[in-house]
Design a protein around this motif. Structure first.
Motif: not given
Length: 227
Positions: A1-30
């Protein structure tokens, strides 16, 4: 486990983190499989949606190996092209949704001086398209959208390492919903926030995260605790 120190930056995944991917990908998938059948590249029923949703967060080549393992590589590449085009068309039409609280929380983080980045295993045009068409672009660093598709990295560990080096970041949090995000964070000595609200992950994928959250807005309380 890593100690929780105050960050200068945050790095985000996109699908499943910021974006509800199924709302876009499923129509495109079919639609992708409709076109593959029309071109004679695929026969039979479209593989179940759970295969594409279960692959979110993986490199595209691995997703297609999971979705249609018997298909040739050139079929996988054609599927890449079609899925990307159909998703970008959807984004331009205003399709797809962010998770609740994402835009407001990112705004609050930015106001507190946190530098914001993305790190995704997706294709460059898709990642940048989501950020742009969801109105998030002004909140992220000007050159802060990193994707495996753009930098041709073989793992998210390498992608995040490249990001940290290029931007001179020493203290950051990695925020994501898959084991690849946990590995990318801990592989670079970062505190990892596991997002446990998308439902795409496999059992125990987030067990090694330093903390897990049930909604995106909980990040603010975590940040308060680090101060």
């Amino acid at each position: 486990m890593v100690h929780k120190s105050l960050p200068e930056a945050m790095i985000f995944d996109v699908d499943g983190t910021l974006f509800r991917t199924e709302t876009l990908i499923l129509p495109a998938y079919h639609a992708t499989f409709d076109q593959l059948r029309a071109e004679g590249l695929f026969h039979g029923e479209t593989p179940p949606e759970r295969y594409i949703l279960g692959g979110l967060g993986m490199l595209l080549e691995h997703i297609w190996e999971q979705v249609m393992p018997e298909a040739d590589r050139h079929v996988h590449r054609r599927a890449d092209e079609l899925l990307l085009k159909l998703q970008l068309d959807g984004l331009r039409r205003g399709e797809g949704e962010l998770y609740a609280g994402v835009a407001d929380t990112l705004q609050r983080l930015r106001e507190r001086g946190i530098r914001l980045f993305t790190a995704s295993n997706g294709l460059e045009a898709y990642v940048k398209g989501v950020v742009k068409h969801q109105g998030l672009e002004p909140l992220f660093e000007p050159t802060g959208m990193y994707s495996a598709g753009e930098f041709h990295t073989r793992s998210k560990v390498d992608l995040v390492r490249l990001l940290l080096e290029r931007h001179g970041i020493r203290r950051a949090w990695m925020v994501g919903d898959r084991s690849s995000d946990v590995e990318a964070g801990h592989g670079n000595g970062l505190y990892v926030v596991g997002c446990d609200y998308a439902g795409y992950r496999k059992p125990k994928e987030l067990d090694e995260a330093d903390v897990r959250i049930g909604s995106f807005s909980e990040i603010i309380a975590l940040l308060d605790g680090a101060e």
